[in-house]
Enzyme design. Sequence first.
Site, PDB file in Angstrom:
ATOM      1  N   ALA A 174       0.836  -1.207   0.000  1.00 51.05           N
ATOM      2  CA  ALA A 174       0.000   0.000   0.000  1.00 51.05           C
ATOM      3  C   ALA A 174       0.868   1.254   0.000  1.00 51.05           C
ATOM      4  O   ALA A 174       0.610   2.211  -0.739  1.00 51.05           O
ATOM      5  CB  ALA A 174      -0.927   0.000   1.208  1.00 51.05           C
ATOM      6  N   TYR A 216      -9.080  -0.360  12.348  1.00 49.56           N
ATOM      7  CA  TYR A 216      -9.838  -0.541  11.115  1.00 49.56           C
ATOM      8  C   TYR A 216     -11.303  -0.141  11.324  1.00 49.56           C
ATOM      9  O   TYR A 216     -11.915   0.486  10.454  1.00 49.56           O
ATOM     10  CB  TYR A 216      -9.769  -2.000  10.653  1.00 49.56           C
ATOM     11  N   HIS A 251      -9.098 -11.094   4.049  1.00 53.52           N
ATOM     12  CA  HIS A 251      -9.783 -10.350   2.993  1.00 53.52           C
ATOM     13  C   HIS A 251     -11.293 -10.479   3.055  1.00 53.52           C
ATOM     14  O   HIS A 251     -12.014  -9.469   2.973  1.00 53.52           O
ATOM     15  CB  HIS A 251      -9.271 -10.806   1.626  1.00 53.52           C
ATOM     16  N   LYS A 259      -6.012  -8.926  -4.280  1.00 52.57           N
ATOM     17  CA  LYS A 259      -6.114 -10.326  -4.670  1.00 52.57           C
ATOM     18  C   LYS A 259      -5.239 -11.182  -3.756  1.00 52.57           C
ATOM     19  O   LYS A 259      -4.266 -10.681  -3.199  1.00 52.57           O
ATOM     20  CB  LYS A 259      -5.717 -10.490  -6.145  1.00 52.57           C
ATOM     21  N   ARG A 317       3.810 -14.113   2.588  1.00 48.17           N
ATOM     22  CA  ARG A 317       3.724 -15.085   1.494  1.00 48.17           C
ATOM     23  C   ARG A 317       4.400 -16.402   1.853  1.00 48.17           C
ATOM     24  O   ARG A 317       4.141 -17.422   1.222  1.00 48.17           O
ATOM     25  CB  ARG A 317       4.343 -14.489   0.222  1.00 48.17           C
TER      26      ARG A 317
END
Length: 327
Positions: free
Chosen positions: A15, A58, A79, A97, A166
Amino acid sequence: MKPVNWGVLGASKFAREHMARAIHEAAGATLYALATSDPKKADDFKAFCPDLQVHGSYDALLSDPAVEAVYIPLPNHLHVEWTQKAIAAGKHVLTEKPIALKADEIDGLIAARDASGLLVTEAYMIVHHPQWQRAKTLVGEGAIGRILHADAHFSYDNRADPGNIRNRPETGGGSIPDIGVYTYGGIRYVTGAEPSRLSARIRRENGVDVYAQVTGQFAGAGGDFTFHAMTSMRLPPRQEVVFQGEGGLIRLTAPFNAGIFGEAQLHMLRPGKPDHVERFPDLRQYVRQVENFGRSLRDGVAYPWRLEDAKGTQAMIDMVFASEEPV
C-alpha cells in the site's frame, strides 16, 4: 467528477509503495484516511500525503462518514472478513487479490454486494493495462487464428524473508494465491475460456507452495487448447505470457509488474508477415485501476473485473490444488 474519498485498511508495504500512492495521484480520487495502530507507519504515508487522516483501528476508519471507498491490502486470510465489514459499514470496496482463499467464500461477498448496491471488487490490476486489453482484442479478432496453447510464467525469490506473509501458511501464503491469480486469471481474461483438465506438481516449504507447475487443457467457444503455467517464490525473477495460435503467437513482456519488472510490450509474430510490436511505456496500471473504479462509481461505467471473475480464477486455484500429483 466529484473525487472519491478513499480509506486504506492497514499500512502494508505494498500500500505504501504502490496503491496508496496510486490513489493519491489518480484523477477523481483523494487519499483521505489510513487505519494503523502504529503512528510511525503512518509517517511514511504522510510523507507524500501530508493531510492524511489517521485512525488507530480498522473499525474507526470504517465508522468515518467521510470515507466513501475502502482499499484493503491486508493478509490474504483477512480479505473476506474485512470486505464484509466494509460492506456492512456502507463503503465501496477494492480488496487485494486473492479476495478469498476458496471460491465458495466469494458467494457471500456477491450476495452482500447485490443487497447493498455497493461497488465491491478485487484489485486485479492487469485488466486495466492496455497491454492485456490489446491481447484480449487481438485474440478475440482472430489475429493469430484459433488458440492452440497458452503458457504463463511468474517467479521471484523471497527465501531470504521467512517472515513475509507469502511464506506463512497461517496468512494464506504461497506462490499460487499470490501470483497464480495472474498466471491463471490472465489466460482466462484474454481467451474467455475455462480449465477443463489440470495436473499440478507442487513443492512446499513450511506448509506453503514455493513452486508450482500446472499443465492441462482449457475449453472455450473457440475450441480447446493446452495450457502450462509456472509460479515460484524460489526462482530468479521471470515474467512472460505467450498465446500460440494456428496463425502465429502473441508474447507479453513484463505482463504482471509493468514498468517495474520492465517495459510492457506486446509482440505478435506471424509467418510471412512483419513482426508486430506494441510498447506501453510509463503507463501505471495501479493508477488506472483507481481511476476506473471512480468512473464506475460516479458514471456507471462497467468495471472490467467483477467478483464473478475473481470467483472463476479462485475456482481454478481450487482445481489446481485438487489436481496435485506427487512430486
